[in-house]
Design an enzyme around this catalytic site. Structure first.
Site, short mmCIF file in Angstrom:
data_model
loop_
_atom_site.label_atom_id
_atom_site.label_comp_id
_atom_site.label_asym_id
_atom_site.label_seq_id
_atom_site.Cartn_x
_atom_site.Cartn_y
_atom_site.Cartn_z
N SER A 92 -2.62 -2.04 -9.02
CA SER A 92 -1.29 -2.32 -8.45
C SER A 92 -1.15 -3.79 -8.08
O SER A 92 -0.05 -4.32 -8.09
CB SER A 92 -1.14 -1.55 -7.14
OG SER A 92 -0.58 -0.32 -7.35
N HIS B 135 3.66 -1.28 -0.05
CA HIS B 135 3.18 -1.56 -1.40
C HIS B 135 4.14 -2.46 -2.19
O HIS B 135 3.72 -3.46 -2.80
CB HIS B 135 3.01 -0.21 -2.10
CG HIS B 135 2.30 -0.26 -3.40
ND1 HIS B 135 2.94 -0.55 -4.58
CD2 HIS B 135 1.01 -0.04 -3.71
CE1 HIS B 135 2.06 -0.50 -5.56
NE2 HIS B 135 0.88 -0.19 -5.06
N ASP C 287 8.99 -0.16 -7.74
CA ASP C 287 7.94 0.09 -6.74
C ASP C 287 8.51 0.83 -5.53
O ASP C 287 9.43 1.65 -5.69
CB ASP C 287 7.32 -1.27 -6.34
CG ASP C 287 5.85 -1.16 -5.95
OD1 ASP C 287 5.58 -0.49 -4.95
OD2 ASP C 287 4.99 -1.75 -6.63
#
Ligand code: NAG
Ligand code: NAG
Ligand code: NAG
Ligand code: NAG
Ligand code: NAG
Ligand code: NAG
Ligand code: NAG
Ligand code: NAG
Ligand code: NAG
Ligand code: NAG
Ligand code: NAG
Length: 738
Positions: free
Chosen positions: A527, A208, A144
């Protein structure tokens, strides 16, 4: 015999390589060259000589480069978990290279995008669930944007040393440090330079990766919220488990070269589960970094969970559909984040948005975007001001007001000219809440007439936008509009996505350098659903450390909560087998297991040829009568059949189940067939006398399809366990297929 024995090249080349290693990453070269990945399959049992030198020699031989040129073009060699390299090539050179013996594929390194808490309670997984002591030995590998290691969610108080089998490292560049929770961290930017705002370390400057990591393994953080919104206890699925970080995404995107390098390291380091919320569309399983990486992960007994993508609700929009991946859709939970807005006439509307600012109760003048164009910017601005686009609005008219906009934007247009808030009209499904740069409420377009009438025809139109709040959503769960839908664009008779998990309005840890600059944030996406599933997979693994990736996948799929097609007409093509159910998955009764050889048989049937598959497997696999299987016969826990309108079909699937429930048990087939399809299971009783005993059966479908999607179900039941598999017959020609 080892296939890869190359003579040692000159010491000159070695020197070039050493200098390159010092210099680092790919340089800008000829404009017609771009980074390519050359995938060579399973790694040889041992390399004779330096593999890097062999790769240079290959470049020289195939396209006639000099020593120096070859070394300049070479970017990276994959040697730890599989075999291949990356190099700068023109398309023509790539074509020449792909003709060489010993290569599986040569493909350009594509740029990919990220598939951008109460969720655990919602899925019937409260704090009090039983925990295996082995949980602290389970390691999730997160590919990620990195992690914010100082976040409370990754506090390692009470954690012992990492499991002794762990081989990873902590690339503790700058001030980044690991601990006994974050036991490994690496970062990759092999393809070109990074943005000046990016931090060259595993540290997350985006948010994220910190979010996904805390969903999977975050510790218990009580009384957490985003500025009071969505308050409660934030926690991951396996709070005692460890995490290893592989940072591949930067402001410029996530590149295949880096993704493949991350897979190679994660496999070598010894993670148990890989979570990757990045994706793309592919035509060939071995010309795709995620499919290749996850295939070798599977060979090494590591399950990869992946996001289905955020390109819904169009059909065939699903990504990450290799059969060895677990592909996860995103659905709602019973708490949604809403933002109310109120007009001067007292009318109130409930909209969506994550609004931390709030003009609470304060009324401000309201203006229509099309009534505030910056006329000096010409006709285009006059037309586009209704969308409130940047560079279309008149600051004098908008300053200090709430502006009403047609369609949804990030709010930079209104913010730039000093608007105090914006009301946006969504012309798409309005079923999740995004963050904006200023106070915003997104309303459904059916409110438009009322709103515009008030804004345009009242002498002093006023409006206020409230801070967001969490409200109960009785309709949950349903698959959110943006979640990518099947059918499977590559292998029609394998159902994708596999299942769905929470992915809408989820609070989790964040990077304080991200946008907004907060320690915990609320975002939506597949996600977000993907790491939920990785957490559950780790939970299952903690109780069943020896289960194969396919076994864990089967347990999750056959125990999923049944979803209703009321809110999702695409049914299984939206939610797969249904909604993940962590506790039920602990005890599935029977599993549909599969190993590398099963996937290879399927690939033979799909037209992949023996020489290629031998490279991939590293053994003498052969496609032939005994080893050819269509996708219908892959031992998958769901059943999908593509057909044509009005055409009658009679098709059989073969499956084998393994008993992991009670040694002496008898399972009966319960079939729910739609009226126009006959489903015949043979045999329809399976008796087991031992654990791990296997029994085979076939499922025959007969009928003709008169609807786009027809859903049936097969449940193997022993009275305690219900091993449920959806059966889907659909009409649909892949629009990407020519
Ligand atoms: C570490 O460095 C980053 C920037 O490189 C900085 O933003 C951050 O505050 C530092 N963190 C700590 C804990 O010192
Ligand atoms: C929870 O957090 C809020 C805001 O930070 C604070 O005002 C409140 O006292 C906290 N409640 C508890 C029980 O800790
Ligand atoms: C969230 O905060 C509200 C208002 O302070 C409170 O009523 C509610 O109980 C809190 N919810 C949780 C889950 O803590
Ligand atoms: C209109 O646009 C021009 C050009 O960008 C800008 O200079 C001017 O300030 C704008 N006028 C108003 C009232 O916002
Ligand atoms: C618009 O639709 C929503 C639900 O889809 C409904 O709650 C709302 O009342 C509708 N508004 C109007 C003005 O019809
Ligand atoms: C009121 O405003 C609407 C939308 O802006 C417009 O279509 C309509 O003609 C106006 N009606 C009157 C009576 O001004
Ligand atoms: C606003 O109302 C005026 C007068 O009623 C009308 O001419 C105009 O078209 C309306 N504007 C919009 C954007 O509907
Ligand atoms: C195996 O499958 C391929 C692709 O469907 C087919 O072309 C080939 O004839 C099959 N071979 C055997 C031996 O069945
Ligand atoms: C299982 O069944 C077999 C034969 O029906 C019997 O001999 C055996 O004792 C049973 N085992 C258990 C554990 O109940
Ligand atoms: C398809 O056939 C079934 C069974 O004959 C029937 O119940 C259903 O209404 C048909 N659907 C359509 C769209 O014709
Ligand atoms: C896919 O979408 C097209 C166009 O919206 C529709 O005609 C077709 O029936 C859909 N196919 C499936 C399998 O849903």
């Amino acid at each position: 015999m080892d296939r890869h024995s190359f003579p040692l090249l000159s010491s000159f080349l070695l020197l070039m390589l050493a200098m390159k290693a010092l210099r680092g990453h790919a340089e800008t070269t000829e404009p017609n060259q771009r980074p390519y990945i050359v995938y060579m399959g399973e790694k040889p049992r041992e390399f004779v000589g330096l593999p890097q030198l062999a790769h240079l020699e290959l470049l020289q031989k195939a396209i006639g480069l000099s020593n120096e040129e070859a070394s300049n073009r070479h970017i990276y060699s994959y040697t730890k978990s599989f075999h291949g390299f990356a190099a700068m090539l023109s398309d023509e050179e790539a074509k020449k290279l792909s003709g060489m013996e010993g290569l599986v594929s040569v493909f350009p390194s594509k740029k990919r995008q990220l598939h951008t808490t109460r969720s655990w309670n919602f899925m019937g997984f409260p704090l009090s669930v039983p925990r295996a002591s082995f949980e602290s030995d389970v390691i999730i590998g997160m590919i990620d944007t990195g992690i914010w290691p100082e976040s409370k969610s990754f506090d390692d108080a009470g954690f012992g040393l990492p499991p002794s089998r762990w081989k990873g490292i902590c690339q503790s560049n700058q001030n980044f440090t690991c601990n006994n929770k974050i036991i490994g961290a690496r970062y990759y930017h092999l393809q070109g330079n990074i943005h000046e705002m990016d931090i060259p370390s595993p540290r997350d400057s985006e948010g994220h990766g910190t979010h996904t990591s805390s969903i999977a393994v975050g510790g218990l953080i009580t009384n957490m919220s985003l500025a009071g919104i969505a308050n409660g206890t934030a926690r991951g699925g396996v709070p005692s488990a460890r995490i290893a970080i592989y940072k591949v995404c930067w402001r410029y995107g996530c590149y295949d070269i880096d993704i493949l390098a991350a897979f190679e390291d994660a496999i070598h380091d010894g993670v148990d589960i890989i979570s990757i919320s990045i994706g793309g569309y592919i035509r060939n399983y071995f010309e795709d970094a995620i499919s290749i990486g996850s295939f070798h992960a599977m060979k090494n007994n590591i399950l990869t969970t992946s996001s289905a993508g955020n390109s819904g609700p169009n059909n065939f929009s699903v990504g990450n559909y290799a059969p060895w991946l677990l592909t996860v859709a995103a659905s709602t939970i019973d708490r949604k984040i809403i933002t109310r807005t109120k007009l001067g006439n007292g009318e109130e509307f409930q909209g969506r948005a994550v609004n931390i600012y709030g003009l609470d109760g304060e009324m401000h003048p309201l203006i229509l975007g099309e009534n505030a164009p910056n006329i000096s910017l010409g006709l285009e601005a006059i037309i586009d001001s209704r969308y409130c686009n940047e560079g279309t609005l008149d600051g004098e008219l908008v300053k200090g007001k709430v502006i009403l906009c047609y369609g949804v934007s990030d709010g930079s247009g209104p913010l730039r000219v000093g608007a105090i808030g914006a009301i946006m009209e969504s012309y798409h499904a309005n079923d999740y809440s995004s963050e904006f740069l200023l106070p915003v409420s997104v309303l459904e377009s059916n409110n438009s007439i009322q709103l515009r009438n008030y804004a345009n025809n009242t002498s002093n139109p006023m409006a206020s936008i409230y801070k967001s709040e969490g409200v109960f959503d009785a309709a949950a769960p349903y698959v959110v509009s943006f979640s990518s839908r099947g059918p499977n664009p590559l292998t029609s008779n394998i159902l994708k996505p596999d299942l769905t998990a929470p992915g809408v309005d989820i609070l989790a840890a964040w990077s304080p350098l991200g946008n907004p600059k907060v320690p915990y944030n609320i975002i939506s996406g597949t996600s977000v659903s993907c790491p939920h599933t990785a957490g559950v997979a780790a939970y299952i693994k903690s109780f069943n450390p020896t289960w194969s990736p396919a076994a864990i996948k089967s347990a999750l799929i056959t125990t999923a909560y049944v979803m209703s097609s009321t809110n999702n007409a695409e049914a299984e093509l939206a939610y797969g087998a249904g909604h993940i159910n962590p506790l039920a998955a602990l005890n599935p009764g029977l599993i549909y297991d599969a190993q590398e050889t099963d996937y290879i048989k399927m690939l033979c049937g799909e037209g992949y040829i023996t020489p290629i598959l031998r490279l991939v497997t590293g053994d003498l696999s052969t496609c032939g009568f005994a080893n050819n299987e269509t996708a219908l016969d892959l031992n998958y826990p769901t059943f999908a059949l593509q057909t044509q309108h009005g055409k009658s079909f009679s098709t059989s699937f073969r499956r084998t189940v393994t008993n992991v429930g009670v040694s002496n048990s008898t399972y009966y087939a319960i079939v729910n067939a739609p009226s126009n399809i006959k489903i015949n299971v043979e045999p329809n009783v399976l008796s087991f006398e031992a654990l791990l005993e296997k029994k085979s059966f076939s499922v025959k479908l007969e009928g003709d399809a008169n609807e786009t999607i027809i859903s049936g179900v097969l449940i193997w039941s022993d009275g305690t366990h219900n091993v449920r598999s959806p059966i889907v017959v659909y009409i649909g020609q892949n629009p990407y297929e020519l």
